[in-house]
Design an enzyme around this catalytic site. Structure first.
Site, mmCIF file in Angstrom:
data_model
loop_
_atom_site.group_PDB
_atom_site.id
_atom_site.type_symbol
_atom_site.label_atom_id
_atom_site.label_comp_id
_atom_site.label_asym_id
_atom_site.label_seq_id
_atom_site.Cartn_x
_atom_site.Cartn_y
_atom_site.Cartn_z
ATOM 1 N N LYS A 76 0.853 -1.200 0.000
ATOM 2 C CA LYS A 76 0.000 0.000 0.000
ATOM 3 C C LYS A 76 0.883 1.242 0.000
ATOM 4 O O LYS A 76 1.911 1.267 0.688
ATOM 5 C CB LYS A 76 -0.886 -0.054 1.245
ATOM 6 C CG LYS A 76 -1.976 1.008 1.320
ATOM 7 C CD LYS A 76 -2.813 0.796 2.586
ATOM 8 C CE LYS A 76 -3.950 1.788 2.699
ATOM 9 N NZ LYS A 76 -4.770 1.543 3.912
ATOM 10 N N SER A 167 -9.590 1.245 3.152
ATOM 11 C CA SER A 167 -8.849 2.072 2.214
ATOM 12 C C SER A 167 -7.761 1.315 1.440
ATOM 13 O O SER A 167 -7.214 1.851 0.487
ATOM 14 C CB SER A 167 -8.188 3.230 2.972
ATOM 15 O OG SER A 167 -7.256 2.718 3.914
ATOM 16 N N SER A 191 -9.495 -1.056 7.362
ATOM 17 C CA SER A 191 -8.991 -0.751 6.021
ATOM 18 C C SER A 191 -8.315 -1.908 5.301
ATOM 19 O O SER A 191 -8.150 -1.858 4.090
ATOM 20 C CB SER A 191 -8.010 0.428 6.086
ATOM 21 O OG SER A 191 -8.720 1.633 6.100
#
Lengths: 514, 553
Positions: A76, A167, A191
């Site tokens: 990420k 996310s 997330s």
């Protein structure tokens, strides 16, 4: 071969049935082919090939560094990677090349894992759909699956695609679209588990303090943990073992001496007590999710596990408590982005104050800005007791709820991960980020407040052909025990491998690999 | 490991110069902010009532101090970057100091120990558990946008500092006072901003950013500049003795902010101002006294005191308003989530299982290593050597002087009270005249002891000894006996010789002889002096006095 698990592909690499460079090349091709998903912000092609060559050398010599040697992975884009752009999907950090790597990234690199790219996210990890990125939204790979396309009335897949969740949507999409075998996400309110669930993956949020946060650009320091996304529970356990342990660069980490390094060989589900929290029957839950929940509860019962209903009375306040604490820490953590030392700097420089203000206005999206504003409001001297202190008190009550339940003999809690399967993008953006986050994090977020480990496991496809997942919550630092139960559950469920409606080589590849 | 070090060199490449940005500092804005402060400040505190002009003489100053002491340590409070002064800009900056995203603070144990040692020396209660907080404000040289400090639960509380100063009308009385230490908290220092107004640029140097500070808060127990300055000097001496802070005020290792107000005794405290930018103990006194007088005058003229921050201007000796951070800002304190509570343990037995005793801070261990503190040492000097209290101050204030003095005493038969005279007058006199430090003294304590032994033995007079001392200063390689011989300074004790000289003096001073005979025996000293002049100070004073007394009787 791209849809294999880490365990399988690692065995193929060791046996020489597959070369690390070939594997890497295929992943990079796959990334190219799935560009439309917008899963990656940066693809580290050259570096990946170089790493793959090194891994290949070790593998051919019969001296791999470990179970992850030569395995392509993605990270990420809110984890720092040395000399690789790290943006947090924000204009603020565009062009920022950190001088160091996050501890968890470094540990994977040190094990010979091959970094193929940095994945998309909601700006600064604030969101639950991966729709609020400066690089555009992430599409859920299942939007292009045979199962979804067959059910969809639309002809054009580009008009009815579903969100990846967030996310860490880019990381989930990367693993689900078969361009990475694992990915790092971050999990502050869900997330990692939320997109993992919507993309049909195993997604682990470890106990707070088990994995280092050094190099993870923070959202909420007291709740953030690096998350692990894989295709199987076994893979998650393998990665967890590599990543866990005290890091002297993160004072909140602890030694994992009492955490075993792998899943036990012997496991009897009859020794397990599964708690089902009654408060998790939340309004808005889809009938199919509820059905899956019931199905798995029944699975445990039939297999002889003890199943009992438990109560977590303060859970309902978790979202509001989280909202306050999150905004406060965001306001604080984002204060460093002033444009002076790194990242975006506004051209307006009529005064230092003006430079700060315009830099921050231009650099952050409205979601980030509104959280900063709210957080600063909550932290004002006259508001502190009413908001921050109250939220901390509620946090303690929620933690206490979990503690009481686990003390009563419960080993794991079984809950849904999300209210339903993935929403269509066009539907999802009808509500703002804050509303969506409050809805989507409802089952995942109390776990972060309490610092507990939790893992989401896909159970079945919905009538729309999209994954539905359930979450298991464990006791602090009992991550391996949690994964043991998850592993058992996974084996009973037989969740299907994704098949793409436009992909002809996939079937052939699968055969080749196995 | 290799990866991270190459990363640090990248940062160095980008940072090893000033971080620059354009800035225009707007004067109008500053004024506006001060106005805002005026209104908020005046409502919160009482203004002393002044009925008539005569009342101002009843107004008394009230002074509290906030002192930032830079911890003497090799690395910073939360990062491994070195504490280095006078090094090239931004050459000692860890990723954390530059607040790169993703960096986390890691507490430096040495800094904790320094705070505990200091707390113990100042009679504080050491909190077994203390906490860290973030204090937010935007300032270019504080790159994180917040400072990590200890607002809620500091490491040490409720201490006291006893200090003395010379007061009274002639400033020759040693007055002893006690100021309460409210707390000692650990916090980060900021970087430095250099404003280039000509090019409207600000340059930032982060070498100082993140250096460990102890903030010591002294209660408003002082009433004037002299007291505050003495308290600061005493603290400075204690810190230097402990080695927890080098204490050089002009280099900013010790920074003093003074909270000053005036009120009529017995009435509530007045509105206070904070005076900053004081960089010597002398200026502490001047700045505070100026501020007290200024406030008195304002009230006397019917004005009101504004709660504001003022800067001391050492050139004019005045204080002037500066942009007020406190009144404007709400610091939005928040617990620092990346640092667990800081635990300090009483002794090894109280360290919980699973915690490595070598990795923690233990109070009893630090207590055992505490050196003799200045106050204790001064009392011992007076008690053991029967010297004057004011001399004990000089001995303790000057680095190494106590040790020098004690070494002389150990090596001589001379009384300590005599030794102290030599140390104070001859030794310090010469050092001061040539602005030398004690360590640079050409005369070693042993050499001085030799000289005093020769003097004690009656071989030379004390005035001759002074001459020898000056010669020793110039030629430290020569032994005392050698110098006495070379200079022909041996005492004249031949009675015949002395009789002759005395007779000559008596003959040439008929008036004085008359006065002595009339009963004023004090004038005999004049004749003694004349004899010494005649003999270049070599005459044996005991014999001379006896002869002169006889001759003038």
């Amino acid at each position: 071969m791209l849809s294999l698990s880490i365990g399988e592909v690692s065995a193929a690499l060791r046996k020489g049935r597959l070369s690390a460079t070939e594997l890497c090349r295929r992943c990079l091709n796959r990334i190219r082919k799935t560009r439309h998903l917008n899963a990656y912000i940066t693809v580290t092609e050259d570096l990946a090939m170089k790493q793959a060559q090194e891994a290949e050398l070790r593998l051919t010599r019969g001296k791999p560094l470990g179970p992850l040697d030569g395995i392509p992975f993605s990270v990420k884009d809110n984890f720092c990677t040395e000399n690789i752009e790290t943006t947090c999907a924000s204009h603020m950090l565009r062009g920022y090349f950190p001088p160091f790597s996050a501890t968890v990234v470094q540990k994977l690199l040190d094990q010979g894992a091959v970094l193929v790219g940095k994945t998309n996210l909601d700006e600064f990890a604030m969101g639950s759909g991966s729709t609020d990125s400066v690089f555009g939204p992430v599409r859920n790979p299942w939007s292009y699956s045979v199962s979804y396309r067959e059910q969809s009335r639309e002809q054009d897949p580009d008009s009815d695609w579903v969100i990846a969740g967030g996310s860490s949507g880019g990381s989930a999409a990367a693993v689900a679209s078969l361009s990475s075998f694992m990915a790092l996400g971050s999990d502050t309110g869900g997330s990692t588990r939320n997109p993992g669930s919507l993309c049909g993956l195993v997604a682990l949020k470890p106990t707070y303090g088990l994995l280092s946060r050094h190099g993870l650009i923070p959202l909420v320091n007291s709740m953030d943990v690096p998350g692990i996304m894989t295709r199987t529970v076994h893979d998650a356990a393998t990665v967890l073992d590599v990543l866990q342990g005290r890091d002297e660069k993160d004072s909140t980490t602890v030694e994992s001496a009492y955490s075993p390094s792998s899943l036990p060989e012997e496991f009897d589900v009859r020794d397990i007590c599964v708690g089902v929290p009654k408060e998790y029957h939340a309004p808005g839950m889809s009938a199919e999710t509820l059905a899956q929940w019931g199905r798995v509860v029944a699975l445990f019962e039939r297999a002889g596990a003890r199943v009992k209903e438990v109560s977590l009375p303060h859970t309902q306040h978790s979202i509001v408590c989280y909202h306050v604490l999150c905004c406060c820490e965001v306001a604080s953590n984002m204060a460093r982005f002033d444009g002076l030392q790194y990242g975006h700097r506004s051209k307006v420089d009529s005064s230092t104050e003006a430079l700060y203000a315009t830099t921050r206005h231009e650099g952050f999206n409205s979601v980030v800005r509104s959280r900063i504003l709210a957080g600063n409001y909550f932290l004002l001297k006259q508001n502190y007791d009413r908001y921050f202190v109250k939220a901390q008190q509620i946090r303690r009550l929620i933690t206490e709820d979990f503690r009481r339940v686990f003390q009563s003999g419960v080993d794991v809690l079984l809950t849904p991960t999300t209210l339903s399967d993935a929403a269509r993008y066009s539907d999802f953006i009808q509500e703002d980020n804050r509303t969506r986050s409050a809805q989507e994090d409802i089952f995942t977020q109390p776990v972060n407040v309490a610092g507990l480990p939790a893992v989401t496991v896909p159970t079945a496809l919905s009538s729309r052909g999209l994954p539905i997942s359930l979450q298991l919550i464990g006791q602090s630092f009992q991550d391996m025990k949690l994964l043991t139960v998850a592993n058992w559950m996974e084996q009973q469920l037989d969740f299907p491998i994704i098949r793409f409606h436009d992909d002809t080589d996939q079937e052939r590849e699968c055969k080749l690999g196995s | 490991m290799a990866a991270s070090s190459s990363g640090s060199s990248t940062l160095k490449r980008t940072l090893c110069t000033f971080i620059r940005y354009r800035s225009v500092r707007c004067v109008r804005q500053c004024n506006a902010s001060i106005r805002t402060v005026c209104t908020s400040g005046s409502t919160s505190q009482l203004q002393p009532k002044i009925q008539s002009k005569g009342v101002s003489s009843q107004l008394r100053g009230v002074v509290g101090l906030e002192i930032h002491a830079q911890i003497h340590a090799t690395s910073k409070l939360f990062a491994c970057s070195r504490v280095a002064f006078c090094s090239p800009p931004n050459s000692s900056v860890a990723f954390l100091d530059a607040s790169l995203p993703g960096t986390l603070p890691v507490l430096n144990r040495r800094c904790v120990e320094a705070a505990v040692i200091t707390g113990l020396a100042l009679n504080c209660t050491i909190n077994r558990k203390s906490l860290f907080d973030r204090k937010h404000y935007f300032y270019a040289d504080m790159p994180a946008g917040y400072q990590i400090t200890q607002q809620r639960l500091p490491i040490a509380v409720n201490g006291s500092l006893i200090y003395s100063y010379f007061g009274g009308r002639k400033r020759n009385q040693v007055l002893s006072r006690c100021v309460r230490i409210k707390q000692i908290q650990l916090e980060q220092d900021s970087g430095k901003s250099l404003h280039d107004d000509q090019r409207s640029q600000t340059l930032i140097d982060l070498n100082r950013a993140g250096v460990g500070l102890m903030e010591l808060v002294m209660e408003a127990d002082m009433s004037c500049g002299d007291e505050a300055a003495a308290a600061v000097r005493e603290l400075q001496l204690i810190l230097q003795t402990l080695g927890t802070c080098q204490g050089n005020m002009s280099e900013g290792q010790l920074r003093v902010d003074a909270n000053v107000s005036v009120h009529c005794p017995g009435e509530p405290l007045g509105v206070r101002t904070e005076v900053k930018n004081i960089n010597s103990a002398r200026y502490v006194a001047r700045a505070i006294d100026y501020e007290i007088q200024r406030q008195k005058k304002v009230l006397e003229n019917g004005g009101i005191i504004v709660n504001e921050t003022r800067a001391f201007d050492s050139k004019s000796g005045t204080t002037i308003p500066m942009r007020d951070k406190e009144g404007l800002q709400d610091y939005r304190f928040m617990p620092e989530p990346n640092l667990p509570p800081l635990f300090v343990y009483e002794d090894e037995a109280s360290v919980p299982a699973g915690v490595n005793p070598t990795q923690v801070v233990m109070i009893d261990r630090l207590k055992a290593e505490l050196p003799e503190l200045p106050g204790v040492r001064r009392a011992r000097m007076v008690d053991q050597y029967k010297i004057l209290p004011e001399h004990s101050f000089t001995l303790v204030n000057e680095d190494g002087l106590t040790e020098y003095f004690e070494r002389v005493v150990r090596n001589t038969k001379a009384e300590p009270r005599k030794v102290i005279g030599w140390v104070m007058k001859e030794l310090l006199g010469n050092l001061n005249q040539q602005s030398l430090k004690l360590a640079q003294s050409p005369v070693s304590p042993e050499a001085l002891a030799d000289l005093l032994n020769v003097l004690e033995s009656g071989h030379i007079s004390s005035s001759a000894a002074k001459v020898v001392f000056q010669e020793m200063w110039k030629a430290p390689e020569k032994a005392v006996e050698q110098l006495v011989k070379e200079l022909d300074l041996g005492l004249v004790s031949d009675r015949e010789k002395l009789l002759k000289i005395c007779q000559k003096v008596v003959d040439t001073h008929p008036e004085q002889v008359h006065v002595i005979r009339a009963g004023n025996k004090k004038v005999l000293n004049k004749l003694m002096g004349a004899v010494q002049t005649e003999t270049k100070g070599r005459a044996d004073p005991v014999q001379v006095r006896a002869i002169l007394e006889e001759m003038t009787s």
